[in-house]
Design an enzyme around this catalytic site. Structure first.
Site, PDB file in Angstrom:
ATOM      1  N   THR A 286       1.073   3.142   5.845  1.00  0.00           N
ATOM      2  CA  THR A 286       0.561   1.811   5.549  1.00  0.00           C
ATOM      3  C   THR A 286      -0.293   1.409   6.732  1.00  0.00           C
ATOM      4  OG1 THR A 286       2.709   1.333   4.524  1.00  0.00           O
ATOM      5  CG2 THR A 286       1.267  -0.534   4.885  1.00  0.00           C
ATOM      6  N   ARG A 314       3.463   2.943  -9.738  1.00  0.00           N
ATOM      7  CA  ARG A 314       4.473   2.656  -8.719  1.00  0.00           C
ATOM      8  C   ARG A 314       3.912   1.661  -7.704  1.00  0.00           C
ATOM      9  NH1 ARG A 314       4.753   3.081  -2.835  1.00  0.00           N
ATOM     10  NH2 ARG A 314       6.970   3.186  -2.276  1.00  0.00           N
ATOM     11  N   VAL A 315       4.698   0.661  -7.372  1.00  0.00           N
ATOM     12  CA  VAL A 315       4.322  -0.341  -6.363  1.00  0.00           C
ATOM     13  C   VAL A 315       5.401  -0.368  -5.297  1.00  0.00           C
ATOM     14  CG1 VAL A 315       3.873  -2.781  -5.908  1.00  0.00           C
ATOM     15  CG2 VAL A 315       3.051  -1.731  -8.032  1.00  0.00           C
ATOM     16  N   GLY A 316       4.982  -0.331  -4.057  1.00  0.00           N
ATOM     17  CA  GLY A 316       5.932  -0.355  -2.956  1.00  0.00           C
ATOM     18  C   GLY A 316       6.070  -1.728  -2.337  1.00  0.00           C
ATOM     19  N   THR A 337       5.949  -1.117   7.729  1.00  0.00           N
ATOM     20  CA  THR A 337       5.515   0.176   7.215  1.00  0.00           C
ATOM     21  C   THR A 337       6.739   1.080   7.083  1.00  0.00           C
ATOM     22  OG1 THR A 337       4.090   2.102   7.600  1.00  0.00           O
ATOM     23  CG2 THR A 337       5.052   1.065   9.543  1.00  0.00           C
ATOM     24  N   GLY A 338       6.625   2.093   6.223  1.00  0.00           N
ATOM     25  CA  GLY A 338       7.739   3.013   6.057  1.00  0.00           C
ATOM     26  C   GLY A 338       8.064   3.260   4.601  1.00  0.00           C
ATOM     27  N   HIS A 339       9.315   3.608   4.341  1.00  0.00           N
ATOM     28  CA  HIS A 339       9.760   3.905   2.980  1.00  0.00           C
ATOM     29  C   HIS A 339       9.833   2.614   2.174  1.00  0.00           C
ATOM     30  CE1 HIS A 339      13.024   5.243  -0.009  1.00  0.00           C
ATOM     31  NE2 HIS A 339      11.884   5.798  -0.371  1.00  0.00           N
TER      32      HIS A 339
END
Length: 428
Positions: A286, A314-316, A337-339
């Protein structure tokens, strides 16, 4: 941790070395506040300002900052007299290194506590929590992240708002193919680009977000238009793309957003599919920025291409207010940022600011939030945070997180733990 003076021992002040001792606390980061009037009855200081508080930041046996309280101009002289009396080095104010120049554990990089009510201009950016960055890319990534921070700071110096600054900084990263946003976005399972972004103004909690958008070079600019030109906070997919056309944002051909590196990345991921454990997510990238402007306003922006080989649609976390970022003038601003799935479940950005509200330092707040996500969900990531007073931190639990920050005209950037470089800033 606040310690009475009796627990602070002056052992061997040589080359700015001092030791702080308390029961079970030796070697820890200690903040000792000393009141000259009450704690030092033997001192010969008689000036009216002698009641000001001096803060010593002691870590690993070194003094990193000596901060005076917001009192009359004589406070400097008082501080120097105190240093001479206790430490035998009256020029300590001029020689002690700033806290931000010292590498911190787990990627932390906190600015020194503020000693006045003046607001500093601050911009911090990140380039995404990553599993690794190849050696041949590191300098390009470092240069890109520094360029973004510089752009944000230039906007602030010119009188721009925090929102202007974070939009400008993130746009630089969206235009750089080294980062997973805009033209460097990773590809979904069908080899297509779907991007997410959000932005927030800490003055009134105004926010805008877009998700699953295609053929748009700078999703962050579109998110700002959602914030400022609609009664909504969030638009997605075709609706967001139609809104972009209505706002006059030109459509960018898909091939201009897909890089050869992204194609190879997708191919590799598909070959390795099934070998990756669910609790060890890869390719989490990100970009984001936080800023504090001259009026004390805060803002954040976050943008991403998501995770490679993701399902269509898919949306994070990045477009989700409270997860991918948050800004409130009363507390601070965060970009994460990250998973993404883990960040969504713990509402990472707002969680970090909650800890700030509870009195934690920015470093402590970031660490508590990230460690909670890691212990609860095994989720890795990182965040950047700036408080309403201008203290900032960049911290991560992933293998790396490119970051850069500018405060008081000083540009710093890093990628790995204990990898911090002071860089020349081009303000032309």
């Amino acid at each position: 941790m606040i310690l009475p003076l009796k627990y602070i021992q002056h052992n061997d002040f040589n080359n700015e070395v001092i030791t702080a001792r308390s029961s079970g606390a030796q070697g820890q980061l200690l903040l000792a506040k000393v009141n000259l009037q009450n704690k030092l009855p033997r001192t010969k200081l008689t000036s009216p300002e002698s009641a000001c508080e001096l803060s010593f930041l002691v870590a690993r046996g070194r003094i990193f900052s000596l901060q005076r309280g917001t009192v009359a101009s004589g406070a400097v002289a008082v501080a120097q007299q105190f240093a001479a009396w206790w430490l035998g080095q009256p020029d300590i104010l001029a020689t002690a290194p700033h806290r931000e120049s010292v590498p911190c554990a787990r990627g932390s990089m906190a600015a020194p506590a503020r000693g006045s009510i003046d607001v500093s201009l601050v911009v911090v950016v990140h380039g995404g929590g990553a599993s690794n960055i190849s050696a041949d890319r590191k300098e390009r990534v470092r240069e890109g992240i520094a360029k973004a921070a510089t752009e944000g700071y230039k906007i602030l110096k010119a009188g721009g708002s925090a929102v202007d600054a974070v939009e400008g900084a993130v746009t630089v990263l969206e235009n750089d193919p080294e980062f997973n946003a805009g033209c460097g976005s990773v590809l979904n399972v069908k080899g297509d680009v779907e991007m997410d972004a959000s932005i927030m103004d800490g003055r009134d909690l105004s926010a805008g977000a877009v998700s699953a958008v295609r053929c748009i070079a700078n999703p962050t600019k579109l998110a700002r238009l959602v914030m400022e030109k609609t009664p909504h906070c969030f638009l997605t997919g075709h609706g967001a793309e139609k809104f972009a056309a209505d706002m006059g944002i030109p459509e960018t051909p898909l091939e201009k957003l897909i890089t050869e590196r992204s194609k190879k990345h997708l191919e590799k991921e598909k070959l390795e599919k099934g070998a990756q454990k669910a609790d060890c997510p890869k390719n989490s990238g990100t970009v984001g920025a936080v800023a504090l402007d001259c009026k004390g306003n805060l803002a954040y922006a976050t943008s991403t291409g998501g995770i490679v080989n993701k399902m269509v649609g898919r949306v994070g976390d990045s477009p989700c207010i409270g997860a991918g970022g948050y800004a409130d003038n009363n507390v601070g601003a965060v970009s994460t940022t990250g998973h993404g799935e883990s960040i969504l479940k713990v509402n990472l950005a707002r969680l970090a600011l909650f800890h700030v509200e509870q009195g934690k330092t920015v470093d402590e707040a970031a660490e508590l939030a990230l460690n909670y996500m890691k212990s609860k969900l095994k989720g890795l990531g990182g965040l950047i945070l700036v408080s309403k007073t201008g203290d900032w931190v960049a911290k991560w639990t992933s293998a790396t997180m490119p970051w850069a920050a500018v405060k008081n005209g000083k540009l710093q950037a890093g990628i790995d733990l204990c990898d911090t470089k002071t860089m020349t800033m081009d303000l032309c």
